[in-house]
Scaffold this motif. Structure first.
Motif, PDB file in Angstrom:
ATOM      1  N   LEU A  24      10.504  31.807  -1.257  1.00  0.00           N
ATOM      2  CA  LEU A  24      10.578  31.685  -2.709  1.00  0.00           C
ATOM      3  C   LEU A  24      11.994  31.982  -3.196  1.00  0.00           C
ATOM      4  O   LEU A  24      12.550  31.260  -4.027  1.00  0.00           O
ATOM      5  CB  LEU A  24       9.572  32.646  -3.366  1.00  0.00           C
ATOM      6  N   LEU A  25      12.593  33.043  -2.668  1.00  0.00           N
ATOM      7  CA  LEU A  25      13.941  33.416  -3.085  1.00  0.00           C
ATOM      8  C   LEU A  25      14.987  32.413  -2.605  1.00  0.00           C
ATOM      9  O   LEU A  25      15.976  32.166  -3.304  1.00  0.00           O
ATOM     10  CB  LEU A  25      14.275  34.830  -2.620  1.00  0.00           C
ATOM     11  N   VAL A  26      14.773  31.818  -1.448  1.00  0.00           N
ATOM     12  CA  VAL A  26      15.685  30.764  -0.993  1.00  0.00           C
ATOM     13  C   VAL A  26      15.636  29.606  -1.983  1.00  0.00           C
ATOM     14  O   VAL A  26      16.677  29.069  -2.394  1.00  0.00           O
ATOM     15  CB  VAL A  26      15.334  30.307   0.444  1.00  0.00           C
ATOM     16  N   ARG A  27      14.434  29.229  -2.403  1.00  0.00           N
ATOM     17  CA  ARG A  27      14.289  28.136  -3.370  1.00  0.00           C
ATOM     18  C   ARG A  27      14.869  28.498  -4.733  1.00  0.00           C
ATOM     19  O   ARG A  27      15.365  27.640  -5.460  1.00  0.00           O
ATOM     20  CB  ARG A  27      12.818  27.751  -3.530  1.00  0.00           C
ATOM     21  N   ALA A  28      14.804  29.777  -5.105  1.00  0.00           N
ATOM     22  CA  ALA A  28      15.289  30.218  -6.417  1.00  0.00           C
ATOM     23  C   ALA A  28      16.807  30.116  -6.524  1.00  0.00           C
ATOM     24  O   ALA A  28      17.341  30.076  -7.638  1.00  0.00           O
ATOM     25  CB  ALA A  28      14.836  31.648  -6.691  1.00  0.00           C
ATOM     26  N   GLY A  29      17.487  30.088  -5.408  1.00  0.00           N
ATOM     27  CA  GLY A  29      18.944  29.976  -5.439  1.00  0.00           C
ATOM     28  C   GLY A  29      19.625  31.288  -5.762  1.00  0.00           C
ATOM     29  O   GLY A  29      19.006  32.352  -5.783  1.00  0.00           O
ATOM     30  N   ASP A  31      20.655  32.473  -8.502  1.00  0.00           N
ATOM     31  CA  ASP A  31      20.207  33.162  -9.716  1.00  0.00           C
ATOM     32  C   ASP A  31      19.154  34.207  -9.396  1.00  0.00           C
ATOM     33  O   ASP A  31      19.046  35.220 -10.087  1.00  0.00           O
ATOM     34  CB  ASP A  31      19.631  32.173 -10.728  1.00  0.00           C
ATOM     35  N   GLY A  32      18.357  33.969  -8.366  1.00  0.00           N
ATOM     36  CA  GLY A  32      17.332  34.919  -7.963  1.00  0.00           C
ATOM     37  C   GLY A  32      16.173  34.990  -8.933  1.00  0.00           C
ATOM     38  O   GLY A  32      16.034  34.157  -9.825  1.00  0.00           O
ATOM     39  N   MET A  33      15.363  36.023  -8.766  1.00  0.00           N
ATOM     40  CA  MET A  33      14.172  36.211  -9.596  1.00  0.00           C
ATOM     41  C   MET A  33      13.929  37.697  -9.815  1.00  0.00           C
ATOM     42  O   MET A  33      14.209  38.518  -8.933  1.00  0.00           O
ATOM     43  CB  MET A  33      12.934  35.636  -8.905  1.00  0.00           C
ATOM     44  N   SER A  74      17.589  38.091  -4.772  1.00  0.00           N
ATOM     45  CA  SER A  74      17.987  36.755  -4.335  1.00  0.00           C
ATOM     46  C   SER A  74      18.127  36.762  -2.823  1.00  0.00           C
ATOM     47  O   SER A  74      18.310  37.814  -2.198  1.00  0.00           O
ATOM     48  CB  SER A  74      19.296  36.329  -4.995  1.00  0.00           C
ATOM     49  N   ALA A  75      18.026  35.585  -2.253  1.00  0.00           N
ATOM     50  CA  ALA A  75      18.205  35.451  -0.808  1.00  0.00           C
ATOM     51  C   ALA A  75      19.646  35.780  -0.465  1.00  0.00           C
ATOM     52  O   ALA A  75      20.571  35.465  -1.213  1.00  0.00           O
ATOM     53  CB  ALA A  75      17.864  34.029  -0.365  1.00  0.00           C
ATOM     54  N   ASP A  76      19.839  36.426   0.657  1.00  0.00           N
ATOM     55  CA  ASP A  76      21.180  36.683   1.180  1.00  0.00           C
ATOM     56  C   ASP A  76      21.494  35.531   2.128  1.00  0.00           C
ATOM     57  O   ASP A  76      21.081  35.538   3.285  1.00  0.00           O
ATOM     58  CB  ASP A  76      21.223  38.025   1.898  1.00  0.00           C
ATOM     59  N   TYR A  77      22.173  34.518   1.603  1.00  0.00           N
ATOM     60  CA  TYR A  77      22.422  33.308   2.390  1.00  0.00           C
ATOM     61  C   TYR A  77      23.313  33.577   3.587  1.00  0.00           C
ATOM     62  O   TYR A  77      23.163  32.932   4.623  1.00  0.00           O
ATOM     63  CB  TYR A  77      22.986  32.201   1.499  1.00  0.00           C
TER      64      TYR A  77
END
Length: 113
Positions: A24-29, A31-33, A74-77
């Motif tokens: 979900l967080l990867v998809r959120a980009g 900006d995060g959630m 947010s995802a840590d890319y």
């Protein structure tokens, strides 16, 4: 990435709810959630979600930041790339025809098309 961190990252993802949160967080980009929105999306109780978020954070897969009274996750890319790089570092013992094109997987992924 060293083996102990890879094991921690994979362990963090080795739970259906945590994997759902991470995806979900990867998809959120970037900006995060907010935590409350994550809980609603994945159907998690706040205390359970808090534990999952802590595990994912300790595994280097997500980040958090404060925005007023909310905590945004947010995802840590970089962490995700490090884990993926670790997993394919010795791909197919130098015989790429065995693995096929891993680059095509990213290019064809729903998020990247």
């Amino acid at each position: 990435m060293q083996l102990p961190m890879a094991v921690e990252a994979l362990s963090g993802l080795a739970h259906a709810s945590r994997l759902a949160v991470f995806r979900l967080l990867v998809r959120a980009g970037s900006d995060g959630m907010a935590a409350g929105n994550i809980a609603r999306e994945v159907g998690a109780l706040p205390n359970t979600l808090s534990t999952h978020l802590t595990i994912l954070g300790n595994a280097g897969l997500i980040r958090s930041r404060r925005d007023g009274r909310s905590v945004i996750y947010s995802a840590d890319y970089d962490g995700m790339r490090d884990l993926l790089g670790f997993l394919v570092a010795d791909c197919c013992a130098g015989r790429p025809e065995i693995c096929g094109s891993l680059g095509e997987l990213a290019t064809n992924a729903d998020c990247c098309s």
